[in-house]
Design an enzyme around this catalytic site. Structure first.
Site, PDB file in Angstrom:
ATOM      1  N   LYS A  30       0.850  -1.202   0.000  1.00 20.90           N
ATOM      2  CA  LYS A  30       0.000   0.000   0.000  1.00 20.90           C
ATOM      3  C   LYS A  30       0.883   1.249   0.000  1.00 20.90           C
ATOM      4  O   LYS A  30       2.095   1.156   0.265  1.00 20.90           O
ATOM      5  CB  LYS A  30      -0.925  -0.021   1.225  1.00 20.90           C
ATOM      6  CG  LYS A  30      -0.201  -0.059   2.570  1.00 20.90           C
ATOM      7  CD  LYS A  30      -1.169  -0.374   3.707  1.00 20.90           C
ATOM      8  CE  LYS A  30      -0.443  -0.466   5.036  1.00 20.90           C
ATOM      9  NZ  LYS A  30      -1.292  -0.963   6.113  1.00 20.90           N
ATOM     10  N   TYR A  74      13.314  30.881   4.848  1.00 19.49           N
ATOM     11  CA  TYR A  74      12.137  31.464   5.510  1.00 19.49           C
ATOM     12  C   TYR A  74      12.321  31.539   7.016  1.00 19.49           C
ATOM     13  O   TYR A  74      12.839  30.599   7.630  1.00 19.49           O
ATOM     14  CB  TYR A  74      10.902  30.587   5.249  1.00 19.49           C
ATOM     15  CG  TYR A  74      10.412  30.562   3.829  1.00 19.49           C
ATOM     16  CD1 TYR A  74      10.129  31.742   3.137  1.00 19.49           C
ATOM     17  CD2 TYR A  74      10.199  29.349   3.192  1.00 19.49           C
ATOM     18  CE1 TYR A  74       9.641  31.696   1.840  1.00 19.49           C
ATOM     19  CE2 TYR A  74       9.712  29.300   1.894  1.00 19.49           C
ATOM     20  CZ  TYR A  74       9.440  30.477   1.217  1.00 19.49           C
ATOM     21  OH  TYR A  74       8.963  30.425  -0.054  1.00 19.49           O
TER      22      TYR A  74
HETATM   23  C1  PLP Z   1      -0.465  -1.910   6.819  1.00 16.82           C
HETATM   24  C2  PLP Z   1      -1.010  -3.190   7.303  1.00 16.82           C
HETATM   25  C3  PLP Z   1      -0.153  -4.286   7.540  1.00 16.82           C
HETATM   26  C4  PLP Z   1       1.365  -4.203   7.442  1.00 16.82           C
HETATM   27  O1  PLP Z   1       1.894  -3.641   8.619  1.00 16.82           O
HETATM   28  P1  PLP Z   1       3.479  -3.574   8.872  1.00 16.82           P
HETATM   29  O2  PLP Z   1       3.565  -3.168  10.298  1.00 16.82           O
HETATM   30  O3  PLP Z   1       4.024  -2.514   7.971  1.00 16.82           O
HETATM   31  O4  PLP Z   1       4.032  -4.908   8.618  1.00 16.82           O
HETATM   32  C5  PLP Z   1      -0.744  -5.498   7.876  1.00 16.82           C
HETATM   33  N1  PLP Z   1      -2.080  -5.616   8.004  1.00 16.82           N
HETATM   34  C6  PLP Z   1      -2.922  -4.580   7.813  1.00 16.82           C
HETATM   35  C7  PLP Z   1      -4.390  -4.777   7.989  1.00 16.82           C
HETATM   36  C8  PLP Z   1      -2.419  -3.334   7.480  1.00 16.82           C
HETATM   37  O5  PLP Z   1      -3.259  -2.305   7.327  1.00 16.82           O
END
Ligand code: PLP
Length: 384
Positions: free
Chosen positions: A39, A267
């Protein structure tokens, strides 16, 4: 080559991704499978290349948060099952799920019935994953209502249950009390399902931290995100697997200038030269993913030397102190994260009071991704 034209970019070492997936897989006992969580553009690493690499290294599932993320991977020709971990409720969303053969997470009875209604106008059967809330209080039915929920979905002819899963709230914490409670609740749900003659084809609950901390709960699939990018969810996991960060962030110098003692930089004048200095302007800023909160707080690498970033980081540019670096020129490359900067996403997260996940996800599409393995191949080819 391509690189010459970029003002700033991310280098992704796909051999590190491959190594990390293999390392994590080596902790699993067959038939547990690994779902690579890709993701947010593979945590800033580039979803398509990472997905392909993870599959080559043995991942058999992909996980995304949104439908567009899933479609992007499908359109690249990747055929592995893609689970959408986020909620999808709209009619158009459900049609896209079916069209692109994505696998949704079903979180509650109402959503299941919307799917049923939309899909019953077609002959499609959509594979789905049911999520149970065992303590995260995010998506999913409360664990006490899980049995009725699973029974309901079982009776919807257009939905095929591929798995039942849950998600931990505190798996990276060395205090395991709450995690144990979530495990107990999850196991009670599974036991009650079996007592009712319901055997979900797969169950899963582990993210990276959970899979590293407890081999007893790997079940059928582990959902690993952070680990495949080479970071540890917390320092106490460091001796469990050998993980290598895959991402390096670089940018070019666009101007070099001398400033007098007393001159302010950028800035808000948060940096004032205490002596005459030579500074360089670098073409990267917070819109590229270098958090503004790091202004005046990090060191970066140029020509083999570490120097201070100075003044407020602006949207597209920032300044560095090159007073003691000889021969600095426009076009020279500065490493901000990874590589010879030796800065890690954990270092930056600690400075900012956040987590490495957020640092990695900050590197969005504005920075081209350069696949290191491919670059090396290209270079070898051009030498032949
Ligand atoms: C993002 C996510 C993961 C992965 O988590 P990590 O800590 O990066 O391994 C696993 N399960 C779900 C439902 C997630 O949303």
């Amino acid at each position: 080559m391509l690189k010459q034209n970029h003002r700033a970019w991310v280098e992704v070492d796909l051999s590190a991704i491959k190594h990390n997936v293999r390392q994590l897989k080596s902790l699993l006992t067959a038939p547990t499978e690994l779902m690579a969580i890709v993701k947010a553009d593979a945590y800033g690493h580039g979803a398509i290349d990472v997905s392909q690499t993870a599959i080559e290294a043995g991942a058999t599932w992909l996980g995304v948060a949104t439908i567009p993320e899933g479609i992007q991977i499908r359109r690249a020709g990747i055929t592995a099952p893609i689970v959408v971990l986020g909620a999808t409720n709209g009619v158009d969303e459900i049609k896209a799920i079916a069209e692109y053969r994505l696998q949704p997470t079903i979180c509650n009875p109402k959503q299941a019935l919307i799917y049923h209604e939309v899909l019953s106008q077609t002959v499609e059967k959509v594979p789905v994953h049911l999520t149970i809330d065992t303590g995260m209080s995010r998506l999913g039915v409360n664990w006490q209502e899980a049995i009725d929920f699973v029974k309901l979905v079982q009776h919807l002819p257009n939905l095929e249950i591929l798995s039942v899963y849950s998600h931990f709230a505190t798996a990276d914490d060395s205090d395991r009390t709450f995690m144990q409670l979530q495990i107990q609740r999850f196991e009670k749900v599974i036991a009650d399902l079996r007592a009712n003659g319901i055997y979900p084809p797969r169950i899963h609950i582990c993210n990276t931290a959970a899979m590293l901390s407890d081999r007893q709960i790997h079940y059928d699939i582990v959902r690993t995100g952070l680990g495949i990018y080479g970071l540890y969810p917390a320092p106490h996991f460091k001796n469990i697997a050998d993980l290598r960060p895959a991402l390096t962030v670089k940018a070019r110098i666009t101007q070099v200038k001398e400033i007098k003692a007393g001159t302010s930089v950028s800035y808000g004048r948060s940096f004032i030269a205490s002596q005459d200095m030579k500074i360089a302007i670098v073409a990267i800023g917070y819109a590229d993913g270098i958090p503004r909160g790091l202004s005046n707080r990090i060191r970066v690498a140029i020509n083999g030397q570490k120097v201070a970033q100075i003044g407020t980081i602006t949207m597209d540019q920032c300044a560095i102190d090159v007073t003691h670096v000889p021969n600095v020129n426009v076009g020279d490359v500065v490493t901000f994260l990874g590589g010879d900067s030796e800065n890690t996403a954990d270092d930056w997260a600690n400075l900012l009071g956040t987590i490495s996940w957020e640092i990695l996800c900050g590197f969005k599409n504005r920075l081209p991704r350069i696949n290191l393995v491919k670059e090396i191949c290209d270079r070898q080819e051009s030498m032949l």
